[in-house]
Design an enzyme around this catalytic site. Sequence first.
Site, PDB file in Angstrom:
ATOM      1  N   ARG A  51       0.817  -1.215   0.000  1.00 54.61           N
ATOM      2  CA  ARG A  51       0.000   0.000   0.000  1.00 54.61           C
ATOM      3  C   ARG A  51       0.848   1.261   0.000  1.00 54.61           C
ATOM      4  O   ARG A  51       0.350   2.342  -0.284  1.00 54.61           O
ATOM      5  CB  ARG A  51      -0.927   0.038   1.239  1.00 54.61           C
ATOM      6  N   CYS A  81      -5.808  -2.747   8.580  1.00 57.65           N
ATOM      7  CA  CYS A  81      -4.664  -1.993   8.063  1.00 57.65           C
ATOM      8  C   CYS A  81      -5.092  -0.549   7.916  1.00 57.65           C
ATOM      9  O   CYS A  81      -6.115  -0.262   7.284  1.00 57.65           O
ATOM     10  CB  CYS A  81      -4.214  -2.553   6.712  1.00 57.65           C
ATOM     11  N   THR A  83      -3.409   2.049   6.337  1.00 53.09           N
ATOM     12  CA  THR A  83      -3.127   2.617   5.013  1.00 53.09           C
ATOM     13  C   THR A  83      -4.116   2.145   3.963  1.00 53.09           C
ATOM     14  O   THR A  83      -4.478   2.898   3.046  1.00 53.09           O
ATOM     15  CB  THR A  83      -1.693   2.263   4.585  1.00 53.09           C
ATOM     16  N   THR A 123       2.308   5.342   8.091  1.00 45.46           N
ATOM     17  CA  THR A 123       2.867   5.525   6.755  1.00 45.46           C
ATOM     18  C   THR A 123       2.418   6.868   6.182  1.00 45.46           C
ATOM     19  O   THR A 123       1.505   7.508   6.717  1.00 45.46           O
ATOM     20  CB  THR A 123       2.402   4.406   5.818  1.00 45.46           C
ATOM     21  N   LYS A 160       7.631  -6.176  10.407  1.00 48.43           N
ATOM     22  CA  LYS A 160       6.940  -7.112   9.512  1.00 48.43           C
ATOM     23  C   LYS A 160       7.794  -8.355   9.261  1.00 48.43           C
ATOM     24  O   LYS A 160       7.261  -9.458   9.048  1.00 48.43           O
ATOM     25  CB  LYS A 160       6.615  -6.425   8.181  1.00 48.43           C
ATOM     26  N   CYS A 191      -0.321   2.702  12.476  1.00 53.64           N
ATOM     27  CA  CYS A 191       0.039   1.517  11.699  1.00 53.64           C
ATOM     28  C   CYS A 191      -0.173   0.323  12.619  1.00 53.64           C
ATOM     29  O   CYS A 191       0.193   0.382  13.805  1.00 53.64           O
ATOM     30  CB  CYS A 191       1.488   1.584  11.222  1.00 53.64           C
TER      31      CYS A 191
END
Length: 234
Positions: A51, A81, A83, A123, A160, A191
Amino acid sequence: MTESLTLGVLGGMGPAATLDFLAKIQAYTPAKSDQDHIRVLVDINPKVPDRNTPGSLAGPVLAEMAGALRGAGADVLAIACNTAHAHADLIQRASGLPLIDMIETGATAARETGAMRAGVLGTKGALRLYREYLAAQAMGLVTLDPERQEAFMALLYRIKAGERGPAVTREMKAFADALVKMGAETIIAGCTEVPLVMGQEDTRVELVDPGELLARRCVAVCLGWETVPAAFDE
């Protein structure tokens, strides 16, 4: 227990954050037996294009996932999520289902802290969304400077990849501290990887976890304690 709505979750962005979100849904459901829990249909799809990459075509993939969740029986959607909420309209159009919005949930909670300026760890795409939603709450947005933002993104990708140790927590705490020094009166974990390594004990101001609040809202909506959000209106 009366019949509840079925929740459809668009996940996999990333997988660990989605599992954390599902665990929160389970934890916040008042249940004395298996049958008291809400039914959750989840697509953990780590193949969704990044994304954070312009032109990645994440939207059509998310829309397809949403349509499939409706076909499987989902009554209402959630996106694990921040984003990915940039594609919320497309997701709702494709599925015809209402969406319990994580960004709206986080921004509203930030306002309820009494803060006038919220620092967001997220982000660039998530920051754009929070800027809009916080402005609607008459709140200002505090963000990291460009160099720190790039370092924050690098840290996200390390999380991640599986890093969860004390060093990662210290780095995330440093980003939160930087936002507070710049005037943030509350911090939004913008996030879903942020709460995997940092909690309230790691911040000097109130920490808003939109994923946790979204989990609570999903339970409330599916059990009929909160009104179902309006479906997308063209």
